[in-house]
Design a protein around this motif. Structure first.
Motif, short mmCIF file in Angstrom:
data_model
loop_
_atom_site.label_atom_id
_atom_site.label_comp_id
_atom_site.label_asym_id
_atom_site.label_seq_id
_atom_site.Cartn_x
_atom_site.Cartn_y
_atom_site.Cartn_z
N GLN A 40 -3.95 -1.81 -7.30
CA GLN A 40 -5.06 -1.53 -7.45
C GLN A 40 -6.27 -2.66 -7.90
O GLN A 40 -7.27 -2.46 -8.44
CB GLN A 40 -5.22 -0.40 -8.72
CG GLN A 40 -4.46 1.01 -8.30
CD GLN A 40 -4.23 1.84 -9.34
OE1 GLN A 40 -5.30 2.14 -10.36
NE2 GLN A 40 -3.04 2.66 -9.45
N THR A 41 -5.84 -3.64 -7.26
CA THR A 41 -6.73 -4.97 -7.68
C THR A 41 -7.66 -5.47 -6.62
O THR A 41 -8.37 -6.27 -6.64
CB THR A 41 -5.76 -6.09 -8.26
OG1 THR A 41 -4.66 -6.33 -7.14
CG2 THR A 41 -5.17 -5.68 -9.61
N HIS A 42 -7.08 -5.22 -5.30
CA HIS A 42 -7.90 -5.92 -3.97
C HIS A 42 -8.15 -4.79 -2.91
O HIS A 42 -7.10 -3.49 -2.72
CB HIS A 42 -6.99 -6.91 -3.64
CG HIS A 42 -6.79 -7.78 -4.45
ND1 HIS A 42 -5.81 -8.14 -5.23
CD2 HIS A 42 -7.49 -9.24 -4.48
CE1 HIS A 42 -5.88 -9.30 -5.97
NE2 HIS A 42 -6.89 -9.95 -5.53
N PRO A 43 -9.20 -4.83 -2.29
CA PRO A 43 -9.41 -4.03 -1.08
C PRO A 43 -8.64 -4.16 0.10
O PRO A 43 -9.18 -4.65 1.03
CB PRO A 43 -11.00 -4.23 -0.94
CG PRO A 43 -11.31 -5.71 -1.18
CD PRO A 43 -10.29 -6.03 -2.46
N LYS A 44 -7.37 -3.95 0.07
CA LYS A 44 -6.60 -4.01 1.09
C LYS A 44 -5.99 -2.88 1.81
O LYS A 44 -5.12 -2.89 2.66
CB LYS A 44 -5.44 -4.97 0.61
CG LYS A 44 -5.47 -6.38 0.13
CD LYS A 44 -4.13 -7.22 -0.22
CE LYS A 44 -4.72 -8.67 -0.64
NZ LYS A 44 -3.42 -9.42 -0.99
N ASP A 95 -14.01 5.56 -2.34
CA ASP A 95 -13.22 4.57 -2.83
C ASP A 95 -13.26 4.43 -4.10
O ASP A 95 -14.29 3.89 -4.57
CB ASP A 95 -13.53 3.41 -2.09
CG ASP A 95 -12.67 2.16 -2.35
OD1 ASP A 95 -11.55 2.31 -3.03
OD2 ASP A 95 -12.97 1.19 -1.83
N ASN A 123 -11.07 -2.62 4.11
CA ASN A 123 -11.54 -3.02 2.68
C ASN A 123 -11.72 -2.03 1.60
O ASN A 123 -12.62 -1.78 0.85
CB ASN A 123 -12.88 -3.69 2.97
CG ASN A 123 -12.85 -4.99 3.93
OD1 ASN A 123 -11.78 -5.83 3.67
ND2 ASN A 123 -13.54 -5.22 4.61
N MET A 161 -3.88 3.30 -0.40
CA MET A 161 -4.47 2.66 -1.59
C MET A 161 -3.56 1.37 -2.02
O MET A 161 -2.54 1.42 -1.73
CB MET A 161 -4.39 3.72 -2.71
CG MET A 161 -3.08 4.19 -3.20
SD MET A 161 -3.19 4.91 -4.65
CE MET A 161 -3.14 3.59 -6.02
N HIS A 162 -4.19 0.31 -2.54
CA HIS A 162 -3.54 -0.74 -2.90
C HIS A 162 -2.70 -0.51 -4.01
O HIS A 162 -3.25 0.24 -5.18
CB HIS A 162 -4.53 -1.96 -3.12
CG HIS A 162 -3.86 -3.12 -3.38
ND1 HIS A 162 -4.19 -4.10 -4.48
CD2 HIS A 162 -2.83 -3.99 -2.55
CE1 HIS A 162 -3.39 -5.09 -4.62
NE2 HIS A 162 -2.83 -5.18 -3.55
N THR A 171 -9.69 -0.05 -1.53
CA THR A 171 -8.87 -0.17 -2.63
C THR A 171 -8.04 1.17 -3.09
O THR A 171 -6.87 1.17 -3.13
CB THR A 171 -9.53 -0.75 -3.95
OG1 THR A 171 -10.23 -1.84 -3.79
CG2 THR A 171 -8.61 -0.93 -5.17
N ASN A 212 0.68 -1.31 0.22
CA ASN A 212 0.05 0.02 0.21
C ASN A 212 0.95 1.35 0.06
O ASN A 212 2.08 1.20 0.21
CB ASN A 212 -1.02 0.03 1.13
CG ASN A 212 -2.05 -0.96 1.23
OD1 ASN A 212 -2.36 -1.81 0.35
ND2 ASN A 212 -2.46 -1.16 2.39
#
Length: 323
Positions: free
Chosen positions: A143-147, A185, A165, A139-140, A167, A121
């Protein structure tokens, strides 16, 4: 470059049509090639625009009065900036934590190392609530997962996770009565609303205020006007979109000569000039030719007025200086 900017503006805009047939003139405030211009914040005390170039690792302070732009190099990508109540200080979100920067000496002091151990992140957009606490989200990177997460950080550096959760954490604002917080988000294509308790600085009762039409782009940075209407930079949308969060309606769009519009802030003596940041990244060769001013800061005179942004309230500035 300035001659090019003038020609493009003459060809592009003289008038951008809105739903109400209103004519709006968009101008270049500061012509530059920021890679990822972001984080627009109007310092109403100094009458300067604070903004960042995330990928360029730069903090910018632009003075419309003399059209000068001061740049402070950062050691890593900078996600956001908000002035501190103390003169010549600002809080910034870097890749490894939250810092206080002296805008005169350029010295950095660590305030919080939250998420410094999460290498997937980085910090992105953030603003201060009415009580001066910094709400800043990560932000991940892929940009692929809500981490990623949204944090509230007080003036002593205490960090509390408020949402998870996420992204790509982006725009965040509060209504004038201090009772509602709006938050974005980006990949969700939605602007969510929360009840805000200004006594405990907490949120609850999540709901969707606006569903963004995909053809308008992706919602990025956001500001709010004196009537609690929302103004949102549209990534891949070459515009600022004005929404009524009470009805979810798109009121109007302000076309901007840049493909990726990232954030905006009301400024000027009467808070009726909207300053707009843009990016020069993520464009095709055709888009680069169409938008040669991408990366610049734009401005537009409006009939609407904004509100004074809340500064970061940091009673404890005796933090460790970065080596």
């Amino acid at each position: 470059m300035k001659k090019l900017g003038l020609l493009v503006l003459l060809c592009f805009l003289v008038c951008c049509k809105t739903k109400s047939k209103e004519e709006i003139n968009v101008e270049v405030a500061y012509e530059t090639k920021a890679m990822l211009g972001e984080g627009a914040f109007w310092n109403y005390k100094s009458e300067e625009l604070y903004w960042v170039d995330i990928e360029g690792k730069k903090l910018h302070i632009f003075s419309p009065k003399n059209e000068e732009n001061k740049t402070i190099e950062m050691p890593s990508r900078i996600g956001t900036v908000v002035p501190v109540a103390n003169k010549n200080k600002a809080v910034v979100a870097l890749e490894d934590g939250i810092y206080i920067v002296d805008t005169i000496t350029k010295e950095l002091s660590l305030l919080s190392n939250v998420e410094s151990d999460i290498v997937e992140n980085r910090f992105n957009d953030g603003k201060c609530d009415p009580n001066g606490n910094l709400w800043v989200g990560s932000m991940h990177l892929a940009q692929t997962h809500p981490k990623a997460n949204l944090y509230k950080i007080d003036g002593f550096g205490n960090a509390n996770k408020m949402l998870d959760n996420i992204t790509i954490s982006n725009g965040i604002v509060w209504t004038s009565d201090k009772k509602t917080m709006y938050y974005i988000d980006t990949p969700t294509g939605k602007i969510k609303a929360y009840d805000f308790d200004d006594k405990s600085n907490t949120i609850k009762n999540e709901r969707v205020a606006v569903v963004v039409n995909p053809k308008d782009g992706f919602p990025d940075g956001m500001t709010i006007d004196e009537n609690d209407m929302l103004w949102v930079g549209m990534w891949n949308g070459n515009a600022v979109a004005n929404y009524n969060p009470n009805t979810g309606e798109l009121i109007k769009k302000i076309e901007v000569p840049a493909h990726n519009v990232t954030s905006c802030a009301f400024g000027g003596e009467n808070l009726d000039v909207l300053y707009i940041t843009t990016a020069s990244l993520d464009m095709t060769e055709e888009e680069q030719k169409k938008y040669p001013l991408a990366g610049s800061v734009f401005k537009v005179q409006l009939k609407e007025k904004g509100v004074k942004g809340s500064f970061f309230n940091s009673p404890n500035l005796k933090t460790a200086q970065r080596n």
